[in-house]
Design a protein around this motif. Structure first.
Motif, short mmCIF file in Angstrom:
data_model
loop_
_atom_site.label_atom_id
_atom_site.label_comp_id
_atom_site.label_asym_id
_atom_site.label_seq_id
_atom_site.Cartn_x
_atom_site.Cartn_y
_atom_site.Cartn_z
N SER A 318 0.83 -1.21 0.00
CA SER A 318 0.00 0.00 0.00
C SER A 318 0.86 1.25 0.00
CB SER A 318 -0.93 -0.01 1.22
OG SER A 318 -1.80 -1.13 1.19
N LEU A 319 1.94 1.24 0.77
CA LEU A 319 2.86 2.37 0.79
C LEU A 319 3.50 2.60 -0.58
CD1 LEU A 319 4.62 1.75 4.23
CD2 LEU A 319 3.30 3.79 3.62
N GLU A 322 0.90 4.16 -2.90
CA GLU A 322 0.48 5.52 -2.55
C GLU A 322 1.64 6.52 -2.61
OE1 GLU A 322 -2.02 8.55 -1.58
OE2 GLU A 322 -2.63 6.47 -1.88
N LEU A 351 -2.23 13.66 2.67
CA LEU A 351 -2.03 12.35 2.05
C LEU A 351 -1.94 11.25 3.11
CD1 LEU A 351 0.58 13.26 -0.71
CD2 LEU A 351 -1.79 12.53 -1.09
N LEU A 352 -1.20 11.52 4.18
CA LEU A 352 -1.01 10.51 5.22
C LEU A 352 -2.31 10.16 5.92
CD1 LEU A 352 2.35 11.83 6.73
CD2 LEU A 352 2.03 9.58 5.66
N PHE A 355 -4.46 8.17 3.67
CA PHE A 355 -3.88 6.83 3.57
C PHE A 355 -4.23 5.99 4.79
CE2 PHE A 355 -0.19 4.02 4.51
CZ PHE A 355 -0.26 3.20 3.40
N ARG A 356 -4.13 6.61 5.97
CA ARG A 356 -4.47 5.90 7.21
C ARG A 356 -5.91 5.39 7.18
NH1 ARG A 356 -7.48 7.25 11.18
NH2 ARG A 356 -7.69 9.39 10.38
N ARG A 358 -7.74 4.69 4.49
CA ARG A 358 -7.88 3.61 3.50
C ARG A 358 -7.31 2.29 4.02
NH1 ARG A 358 -6.83 7.80 -0.08
NH2 ARG A 358 -4.59 7.32 -0.18
N VAL A 359 -6.20 2.37 4.74
CA VAL A 359 -5.62 1.15 5.31
C VAL A 359 -6.61 0.48 6.26
CG1 VAL A 359 -3.86 0.30 6.93
CG2 VAL A 359 -3.20 1.82 5.06
#
Length: 416
Positions: A318-319, A322, A351-352, A355-356, A358-359
């Motif tokens: 994922s990282l 992204e 973005l972070l 992202f958190r 979505r994870v």
């Protein structure tokens, strides 16, 4: 995806079937012909062959006539022959073939497989030829271009250094000794001040009779040496050995630098990268995010370590998807680092946090088990060295953990 088309000219069905299998494994689509007449017909209809495997002797072309037909179309030809006496060898080498392989060798098809793979990558392999003789440069260039290498030329060592600086992706240098302005030995010595043997191979050439010249080349940093005039097979063997050396060193570097589970930089490689890039960062600040998987021990205890590995790999993938433009590292265990090369703190945090979220929505499966997981993030952006900024981000990560997890915390110079 690029299509690699192979022409197989072979009258033996068992051998053509084996060549076709080897080619398919290497990613080629094959067209098989069994006679010289069929070869001519196919070449008249199709001209998009990337490579050809050609039998020397055919029922209607016993003396290598098919080789000429293939080469006339500009197709690199690897010749397969069941009989290789000195006369046939000389006849093959009188043609502009890329290679030849005796069929009776037990290693023939393993070698052929290597060649199929090499030819796919050779156009990206750059060779610098340094020689004051235009005819020698032209001859060596021709030999290299038969194998699809990219070739650049220099007339002396000084010009070679300038071309190397302009083409830092050069991986092989072939240099003569006797040249004006800067001779080959001094040129090799100058190259080695910047380029290690692990990244650039050097083969020295000389037509002089001094037996100590090879030692001088080697002592000054060359990987290998050839006496002119050289044997064609030996020339290609030295080239292949140089490529295999570079490939081997690249694999060793990957093993040393890459985390085997995730494919990301490991801690050691990350800090090496930081030292390399430290003076090149345009911004006066470093921006770093520390990411940790929440309740990771609980995941291992409840579902087993295989599930824990799946979660780690899921987060790493994922990282990469992204943050593909940033420098990523698995710092250890379930802890990761994102080093932002450009952008603002505001954009990074946006973005972070997205992202958190979505994870947390992802479902990870392993065997009969499935689970969701969350991450905590600490972010810091400061005009300090990378090690210090990572410590700031780690402090912010600790705050995310102590304040309930599954959140992003920004480090501030006034306190987290």
């Amino acid at each position: 995806m690029e299509q690699y088309k192979l022409l197989i000219v072979e009258d033996s069905r068992p051998i053509s079937t084996l060549v076709e299998y080897v080619a398919k494994e290497a990613g080629y689509q094959s067209v098989i012909v069994e006679t010289l007449a069929e070869c001519k017909q196919v070449l008249a209809q199709e001209d998009n062959f990337y490579l050809a495997s050609v039998d020397y002797s055919l029922p209607d072309g016993p003396d290598g006539e098919a080789i000429d037909e293939v080469i006339k179309k500009g197709i690199p030809a690897i010749v397969m022959t069941g009989h290789l006496d000195s006369e046939i060898r000389d006849h093959i080498l009188s043609k502009a073939v890329s290679d030849y392989i005796p069929k009776e060798s037990s290693e023939a098809f393993a070698y052929l497989a290597k060649q199929f793979h090499r030819f796919k990558h050779n156009p990206n392999f750059k060779v610098l030829v340094v020689d004051d003789s235009a005819s020698t440069r032209s001859y060596v260039r021709n030999l290299l271009e038969r194998n699809l290498y990219e070739v650049i030329e220099a007339e002396n060592g000084q010009q070679g250094l300038a071309l190397l600086a302009a083409n830092p992706d050069t991986q092989l240098i072939i240099t003569d000794y006797e040249m004006p302005v800067m001779n080959g030995v001094r040129f090799v010595s100058e190259v080695r001040k910047t380029y290690a043997k692990e990244s650039v191979c050097i083969i020295g050439l000389s037509g002089g009779g001094a037996t100590s010249l090879s030692a001088r080349f080697i002592h000054n940093g060359a990987n290998d040496f050839l006496q002119k005039p050289f044997c064609l097979e030996e020339f290609y063997c030295r080239i292949y050995q140089s490529i295999e050396h570079l490939e081997h060193m690249a694999k060793l570097k990957q093993l040393a630098d890459v985390d085997s589970m995730t494919g990301l930089y490991n801690r050691y490689a990350f800090f090496n990268k930081a030292n390399q890039l430290g003076g090149k960062i345009e911004s006066s600040q470093y921006a770093v995010a520390m990411i940790d998987i929440d309740h990771f021990k609980k995941i291992n205890d409840e579902f087993g370590h295989d599930m824990g590995d799946e979660v780690i790999q899921n987060l790493a993938l994922s990282l990469q998807q992204e943050f593909d433009r940033e420098i990523l590292c698995r710092m250890g265990g379930e802890e990761f680092v994102v080093w932002f090369i450009d952008g603002s703190a505001q954009s990074h945090c946006h973005l972070l946090d997205a992202f958190r979220e979505r994870v947390g929505e992802q479902l990870v499966r392993c065997g009969n088990y499935e689970t969701h997981y969350s991450i905590s993030i600490g972010y810091a952006c400061a005009p300090d060295n990378i090690e210090q900024v990572i410590q700031y981000a780690d402090q912010a990560l600790y705050q995310s953990k102590t304040q309930g997890r599954n959140q992003l915390t920004l480090y501030s110079t006034q306190g987290v």
